[in-house]
Scaffold this active site. Structure first.
Site, PDB file in Angstrom:
ATOM      1  N   ASP A 194       0.836  -1.208   0.000  1.00 34.98           N
ATOM      2  CA  ASP A 194       0.000   0.000   0.000  1.00 34.98           C
ATOM      3  C   ASP A 194       0.869   1.256   0.000  1.00 34.98           C
ATOM      4  OD1 ASP A 194      -2.287  -1.640   0.178  1.00 34.98           O
ATOM      5  OD2 ASP A 194      -2.135  -1.700   2.361  1.00 34.98           O
ATOM      6  N   HIS A 218      -5.536  -3.356   5.343  1.00 37.30           N
ATOM      7  CA  HIS A 218      -4.935  -3.768   4.066  1.00 37.30           C
ATOM      8  C   HIS A 218      -6.007  -4.278   3.109  1.00 37.30           C
ATOM      9  CE1 HIS A 218      -1.843  -5.009   1.304  1.00 37.30           C
ATOM     10  NE2 HIS A 218      -2.121  -6.292   1.416  1.00 37.30           N
TER      11      HIS A 218
END
Length: 347
Positions: free
Chosen positions: A187, A209
């Site tokens: 990310d 996530h």
């Protein structure tokens, strides 16, 4: 374009920097196997789409002295292939449940990319029923064979698999919250990449996530770039949907494997540096959290790494109104995912 590539490869260069030196003959100046501690790294799921490129990148890491590659099938071939690379680490392949213990024994870091990949139309939660069972079994073995290892969880959904691992370790009496990490580095990598068209920056990414639980803090990006609110919203959305973007682009032929392997290698390298006493190693990761961050038991935050794993969970810092709104929106979904993992582990 070449400059842009260089900027995005900055961290990987620290992993690869010593490869030429490592390839020198024994006795050549510039490298000694005694210059860094011996470290064993085990990759569980090493024959898969993430596991194979991750095994390659860890073979190139000069901080690794032993590399154990485990999967339910095909690992001898992967180990033979990677093992021909003339870098420091010795490589061994292990296959099937009977050899899992050997793969794990004496490991300092265990990386878990095992499980099934996402397919078009699937969310990370769609993977839960299969991957949750795999993670539970692997963590039971970790508790038995290398209870003091740092565990890097890549298997999705990370928002649930990290709580599963924690519960398994608690039952075994081996849980150390400082040594369990959900790898959310991809990310961060995506946020940097998508933002780099505007400026070269570092961007912390917090939350979880998956989807809206991924919260890039572009207001804290350094160096600062003055972007319109519309640009920030678009960059945030693209970061949150980065996995889906790759799944759709591969048209049913896979998910984010190469970029995930890169991110996994970056985070594992950070953990190894922390173990070896390198100061000021800070990465974002999904870890057991504190009330000074949020009320949630697990949360992705900036974390200072050290010889014991987590040395300090850093606070969120000042948030923009848009980020504060995103934080409140993500909490119910992240809470549900955490509870789902805990419930599965205790069923």
């Amino acid at each position: 374009m070449l400059y842009h590539f260089y900027i995005q490869s900055k961290k990987l260069s620290s992993v690869l920097r010593s490869v030429k030196t490592l390839a020198k003959p024994a006795g050549a100046r510039g490298y000694s196997s005694e210059s860094v501690p011996d470290r064993k790294v085990a990759v569980l799921g090493a024959a898969g789409g993430i596991g194979q490129p991750l095994a390659l990148l860890m073979k190139l890491n000069p901080l690794v002295s032993r590399l154990a590659l485990y999967d339910i099938a095909n690992t001898p071939g992967v180990a033979a292939d990677v093992g021909h690379i003339n870098t420091r680490s010795e490589v061994a392949g292990y296959m099937g449940n009977d050899q899992l213990g050997q793969a794990l024994e004496d490991s300092d870091v265990v990386i878990i990319p095992a499980g099934v990949p996402r397919k078009p139309g699937m969310t990370r939660d769609d993977l839960f029923n299969i991957n949750a069972g795999i993670v539970k079994d692997l963590c039971s073995a970790i508790a038995k064979y290398c209870p003091n290892a740092i565990v890097n969880m890549i298997s999705n959904p990370v928002n649930s698999t990290v709580p599963i691992a924690a519960e398994v370790f608690k039952k075994a009496g081996t849980y150390n919250e400082k040594k369990l990490f959900g790898v959310t580095t991809l990310d961060v990598v995506r946020a940097k990449t998508f933002y780099a068209g505007k400026a070269n920056v570092n961007v912390p990414v917090v939350g979880g996530h998956a989807g809206i639980t991924i919260l890039p803090l572009f207001s804290q990006a350094t160096p600062k770039a003055n972007l319109a609110d519309e640009d920030i919203k678009a960059l945030t959305k693209r970061t949150q949907d980065g996995g889906t973007e790759v799944v759709e682009a591969k048209a049913g032929k896979g998910s984010a494997t190469l970029s995930m392997a890169y991110a996994g290698a970056i985070f594992a390298d950070a953990c190894l540096k922390g173990l070896n006493g390198v100061p000021d190693v800070v990465e974002c990761s999904f870890v057991q959290s504190t009330s000074t961050v949020t009320e949630l038991p697990f949360f992705a935050s900036k974390v200072r790494l050290g010889k014991n794993g987590v040395e300090e969970v850093l606070g969120l810092g000042p948030l923009s109104d848009f980020e504060q709104e995103g934080l409140e929106k993500l909490k119910p979904e992240l809470k549900a995912s955490i509870e789902k993992g805990v419930k599965f582990a205790n069923a």
